[in-house]
Write an enzyme that holds these catalytic residues in place. Structure first.
Site, PDB file in Angstrom:
ATOM      1  N   SER A 143       0.809  -1.219   0.000  1.00  0.00           N
ATOM      2  CA  SER A 143       0.000   0.000   0.000  1.00  0.00           C
ATOM      3  C   SER A 143       0.841   1.268   0.000  1.00  0.00           C
ATOM      4  O   SER A 143       1.738   1.433   0.844  1.00  0.00           O
ATOM      5  CB  SER A 143      -0.889  -0.030   1.252  1.00  0.00           C
ATOM      6  OG  SER A 143      -1.253   1.272   1.641  1.00  0.00           O
ATOM      7  N   GLY A 144       0.522   2.185  -0.890  1.00  0.00           N
ATOM      8  CA  GLY A 144       1.208   3.474  -0.921  1.00  0.00           C
ATOM      9  C   GLY A 144       0.958   4.269   0.348  1.00  0.00           C
ATOM     10  O   GLY A 144       1.873   4.906   0.887  1.00  0.00           O
ATOM     11  N   LEU A 145      -0.283   4.214   0.817  1.00  0.00           N
ATOM     12  CA  LEU A 145      -0.609   4.934   2.054  1.00  0.00           C
ATOM     13  C   LEU A 145       0.216   4.372   3.211  1.00  0.00           C
ATOM     14  O   LEU A 145       0.841   5.117   3.975  1.00  0.00           O
ATOM     15  CB  LEU A 145      -2.111   4.801   2.363  1.00  0.00           C
ATOM     16  CG  LEU A 145      -2.530   5.318   3.742  1.00  0.00           C
ATOM     17  CD1 LEU A 145      -2.302   6.817   3.859  1.00  0.00           C
ATOM     18  CD2 LEU A 145      -4.003   4.991   4.020  1.00  0.00           C
TER      19      LEU A 145
ATOM     20  N   ASP B 250       0.898  10.591   1.832  1.00  0.00           N
ATOM     21  CA  ASP B 250       0.632   9.767   0.646  1.00  0.00           C
ATOM     22  C   ASP B 250       0.507  10.674  -0.581  1.00  0.00           C
ATOM     23  O   ASP B 250      -0.508  10.693  -1.264  1.00  0.00           O
ATOM     24  CB  ASP B 250      -0.671   8.976   0.907  1.00  0.00           C
ATOM     25  CG  ASP B 250      -0.942   7.912  -0.150  1.00  0.00           C
ATOM     26  OD1 ASP B 250      -0.034   7.624  -0.947  1.00  0.00           O
ATOM     27  OD2 ASP B 250      -2.067   7.383  -0.178  1.00  0.00           O
TER      28      ASP B 250
ATOM     29  N   ASP C 121       1.026  -1.021  -5.020  1.00  0.00           N
ATOM     30  CA  ASP C 121       0.187   0.146  -5.283  1.00  0.00           C
ATOM     31  C   ASP C 121       1.135   1.197  -5.847  1.00  0.00           C
ATOM     32  O   ASP C 121       1.821   1.890  -5.100  1.00  0.00           O
ATOM     33  CB  ASP C 121      -0.445   0.586  -3.948  1.00  0.00           C
ATOM     34  CG  ASP C 121      -1.065   1.960  -4.022  1.00  0.00           C
ATOM     35  OD1 ASP C 121      -1.235   2.475  -5.133  1.00  0.00           O
ATOM     36  OD2 ASP C 121      -1.389   2.500  -2.949  1.00  0.00           O
TER      37      ASP C 121
ATOM     38  N   ASP D 209       0.702   3.993  -7.343  1.00  0.00           N
ATOM     39  CA  ASP D 209       0.170   5.357  -7.511  1.00  0.00           C
ATOM     40  C   ASP D 209      -0.095   5.635  -9.001  1.00  0.00           C
ATOM     41  O   ASP D 209      -0.777   4.868  -9.644  1.00  0.00           O
ATOM     42  CB  ASP D 209       1.135   6.385  -6.891  1.00  0.00           C
ATOM     43  CG  ASP D 209       1.205   6.238  -5.361  1.00  0.00           C
ATOM     44  OD1 ASP D 209       0.287   5.613  -4.787  1.00  0.00           O
ATOM     45  OD2 ASP D 209       2.169   6.726  -4.756  1.00  0.00           O
TER      46      ASP D 209
ATOM     47  N   GLU E 277      -3.121   4.200 -10.889  1.00  0.00           N
ATOM     48  CA  GLU E 277      -4.415   4.892 -10.819  1.00  0.00           C
ATOM     49  C   GLU E 277      -4.431   6.069 -11.783  1.00  0.00           C
ATOM     50  O   GLU E 277      -3.378   6.694 -12.022  1.00  0.00           O
ATOM     51  CB  GLU E 277      -4.688   5.342  -9.373  1.00  0.00           C
ATOM     52  CG  GLU E 277      -3.681   6.304  -8.800  1.00  0.00           C
ATOM     53  CD  GLU E 277      -3.694   6.349  -7.257  1.00  0.00           C
ATOM     54  OE1 GLU E 277      -3.621   5.282  -6.615  1.00  0.00           O
ATOM     55  OE2 GLU E 277      -3.752   7.469  -6.718  1.00  0.00           O
TER      56      GLU E 277
ATOM     57  N   LYS F 106       0.201  12.401  -6.734  1.00  0.00           N
ATOM     58  CA  LYS F 106      -1.167  12.091  -6.328  1.00  0.00           C
ATOM     59  C   LYS F 106      -1.427  12.463  -4.874  1.00  0.00           C
ATOM     60  O   LYS F 106      -0.496  12.793  -4.122  1.00  0.00           O
ATOM     61  CB  LYS F 106      -1.479  10.605  -6.580  1.00  0.00           C
ATOM     62  CG  LYS F 106      -0.530   9.574  -5.973  1.00  0.00           C
ATOM     63  CD  LYS F 106      -0.554   9.413  -4.474  1.00  0.00           C
ATOM     64  CE  LYS F 106      -1.875   8.988  -3.892  1.00  0.00           C
ATOM     65  NZ  LYS F 106      -2.186   7.572  -4.003  1.00  0.00           N
TER      66      LYS F 106
ATOM     67  N   ASN G 201      -3.973  10.912  -1.552  1.00  0.00           N
ATOM     68  CA  ASN G 201      -4.799   9.771  -1.168  1.00  0.00           C
ATOM     69  C   ASN G 201      -6.259  10.013  -1.558  1.00  0.00           C
ATOM     70  O   ASN G 201      -6.771  11.115  -1.423  1.00  0.00           O
ATOM     71  CB  ASN G 201      -4.671   9.524   0.345  1.00  0.00           C
ATOM     72  CG  ASN G 201      -5.394   8.258   0.752  1.00  0.00           C
ATOM     73  OD1 ASN G 201      -6.573   8.287   1.089  1.00  0.00           O
ATOM     74  ND2 ASN G 201      -4.699   7.142   0.701  1.00  0.00           N
ATOM     75  N   SER G 202      -6.907   8.962  -2.001  1.00  0.00           N
ATOM     76  CA  SER G 202      -8.280   9.072  -2.528  1.00  0.00           C
ATOM     77  C   SER G 202      -9.284   9.550  -1.491  1.00  0.00           C
ATOM     78  O   SER G 202     -10.358  10.038  -1.842  1.00  0.00           O
ATOM     79  CB  SER G 202      -8.733   7.723  -3.059  1.00  0.00           C
ATOM     80  OG  SER G 202      -7.893   7.318  -4.091  1.00  0.00           O
TER      81      SER G 202
ATOM     82  N   ARG H  88      -6.470   1.170 -12.048  1.00  0.00           N
ATOM     83  CA  ARG H  88      -7.402   1.629 -11.004  1.00  0.00           C
ATOM     84  C   ARG H  88      -8.159   2.848 -11.502  1.00  0.00           C
ATOM     85  O   ARG H  88      -7.538   3.839 -11.891  1.00  0.00           O
ATOM     86  CB  ARG H  88      -6.591   1.936  -9.752  1.00  0.00           C
ATOM     87  CG  ARG H  88      -7.324   2.744  -8.712  1.00  0.00           C
ATOM     88  CD  ARG H  88      -6.547   2.680  -7.431  1.00  0.00           C
ATOM     89  NE  ARG H  88      -6.837   3.751  -6.523  1.00  0.00           N
ATOM     90  CZ  ARG H  88      -6.243   3.888  -5.332  1.00  0.00           C
ATOM     91  NH1 ARG H  88      -5.329   3.013  -4.938  1.00  0.00           N
ATOM     92  NH2 ARG H  88      -6.563   4.887  -4.553  1.00  0.00           N
TER      93      ARG H  88
ATOM     94  N   HIS I 238     -12.588   1.864  -7.347  1.00  0.00           N
ATOM     95  CA  HIS I 238     -12.497   2.424  -6.000  1.00  0.00           C
ATOM     96  C   HIS I 238     -13.709   3.300  -5.703  1.00  0.00           C
ATOM     97  O   HIS I 238     -14.273   3.929  -6.610  1.00  0.00           O
ATOM     98  CB  HIS I 238     -11.207   3.242  -5.863  1.00  0.00           C
ATOM     99  CG  HIS I 238     -10.704   3.314  -4.453  1.00  0.00           C
ATOM    100  ND1 HIS I 238     -11.235   2.575  -3.434  1.00  0.00           N
ATOM    101  CD2 HIS I 238      -9.699   4.043  -3.896  1.00  0.00           C
ATOM    102  CE1 HIS I 238     -10.590   2.850  -2.318  1.00  0.00           C
ATOM    103  NE2 HIS I 238      -9.651   3.734  -2.563  1.00  0.00           N
TER     104      HIS I 238
HETATM  105  C1  SPV Z   1      -3.426   2.518  -0.572  1.00  0.00           C
HETATM  106  O1  SPV Z   1      -3.505   1.544   0.176  1.00  0.00           O
HETATM  107  O2  SPV Z   1      -2.479   3.300  -0.571  1.00  0.00           O
HETATM  108  C2  SPV Z   1      -4.496   2.775  -1.535  1.00  0.00           C
HETATM  109  C3  SPV Z   1      -5.860   2.490  -1.186  1.00  0.00           C
HETATM  110  O3  SPV Z   1      -4.210   3.320  -2.578  1.00  0.00           O
HETATM  111  S1  SPV Z   1      -6.558   3.952  -0.650  1.00  0.00           S
HETATM  112  O4  SPV Z   1      -5.826   4.401   0.516  1.00  0.00           O
HETATM  113  O5  SPV Z   1      -7.926   3.565  -0.326  1.00  0.00           O
HETATM  114  O6  SPV Z   1      -6.543   4.931  -1.694  1.00  0.00           O
HETATM  115 MG    MG Z   2      -2.452   4.236  -2.546  1.00  0.00          MG
END
Ligand code: SPV
Ligand code: MG
Length: 301
Positions: free
Chosen positions: A45-47, A57, A84, A86, A113, A119, A121-122, A158, A189
């Site tokens: 996971s990027g986050l 993130d 992930d 990004d 994505e 980017k 975070n979503s 994504r 997502h």
């Molecule tokens: C991550 O885990 O970094 C994701 C999922 O991209 S989210 O945090 O939901 O965007």
């Molecule tokens: Mg991410």
């Protein structure tokens, strides 16, 4: 399964007729813990990776710093890792170089994505985030697929249309374009607290490519909904990070207040468990084998 190439494992997992699950990890230790729990795949996971580095993130950690973390994760495990990735850390050229470097480290696949670099975070002001032009993102997918040496390396596209406040039409248009550009799966997502958006997408999409989801915000969804809808892959995207944050905050606060280990020792993993996770045993037997000559030499001095 474990002697199979990691990319092949991931591809089969995504294409399996069952709903499969992946768990987040953000370093070598958490990756190993995910594997030991029984998961068949890891979401890098990027986050979580950025948070564990103490940064946001927002691509504040460079892609090579992420790569270094992945290397530890890959070395520590035998199950496949889906990065992930990004936005692919730039344009098509950066993204294809990423694929090359991931393959060299036996990372099984990457998810990109359709947002702009850098980017966000979503779940942070999703609507304010411009999406990538469809053609540009398709070119990126094509470049990545053309670059991979291993035919089983997985590229997941994504779609952030729901996150950015667009509707179903945009979602479908994008997913279809990415499928035609060569993506192996679609990650759909949503930031809603229910599954309605995802549900309508999955029904319209009707299995043109495997669908992956991240139910962080619609966490109340029972697992039979995933199965009924035929979701191919569910990603628990940040739960090891969040579990460890609660545990570390708790123990740090207590130790700060108590200034003693008396009440603490039984609340934390035994040291032996850490040594086991590090495979300290293996080094002891390797020393017996490879340092033997040295100890004999020493004895005869
Ligand atoms: C991550 O885990 O970094 C994701 C999922 O991209 S989210 O945090 O939901 O965007
Ligand atoms: Mg991410």
């Amino acid at each position: 399964m474990t002697s199979m190439k990691k990319s092949t494992q991931l591809k089969r997992l995504i294409q399996s007729p069952k709903t499969e699950y992946m768990m987040e990890a953000h370093n070598g230790l958490s990756a190993k813990i995910v594997e030991e729990a029984g998961f068949k795949g890891i979401w890098a996971s990027g986050l979580s990776i950025s948070a564990s580095m103490g940064v946001r993130d927002n691509n504040e950690a460079s892609w090579t710093q992420v790569l270094e973390v992945l290397e530890f994760m890959s070395d520590a495990t035998r199950i496949p890792i889906l990065l992930d990735g990004d936005t692919g850390y730039g344009n098509f050229n950066n993204a294809r170089r990423l694929v090359k470097k991931l393959e060299q480290r036996q990372i099984a696949g990457v998810c990109i994505e359709d947002k702009q670099f850098p980017k966000t975070n979503s779940f942070i002001r999703g609507e304010a985030q411009p999406l990538a032009p469809i053609d540009e993102f398709c070119g990126k997918i094509k470049a990545m697929k053309d670059t991979q040496q291993d035919e089983d390396f997985v590229v997941v596209a994504r779609v952030e249309a729901f996150i950015a406040g667009w509707g179903m039409e945009e979602m479908l248009k994008r997913a279809e374009a990415y499928r035609q550009a060569g993506a192996d799966a679609i990650l759909a997502h949503s930031k809603r607290s229910d599954m309605t958006e995802i549900e309508s997408f999955v029904k319209e999409w009707s299995g043109r490519l495997p669908v992956m989801i991240v139910p962080t915000k619609y966490y109340r969804t029972p697992k039979n909904r995933f199965h009924e809808l035929g979701i191919d892959m569910v990603i628990w995207a940040n739960h090891n990070l969040r579990a460890s944050v609660s545990a570390m905050q708790n123990i740090s606060k207590r130790l700060y207040q108590e200034e003693s280990l008396i009440q603490i020792e039984n609340c934390v993993s035994p040291l032996e468990e850490i040594f086991r996770l590090q495979n300290a045993e293996e080094l002891l037997s390797a020393e017996d084998k490879y340092l033997a000559a040295l100890s004999v030499e020493k004895e005869s001095e």
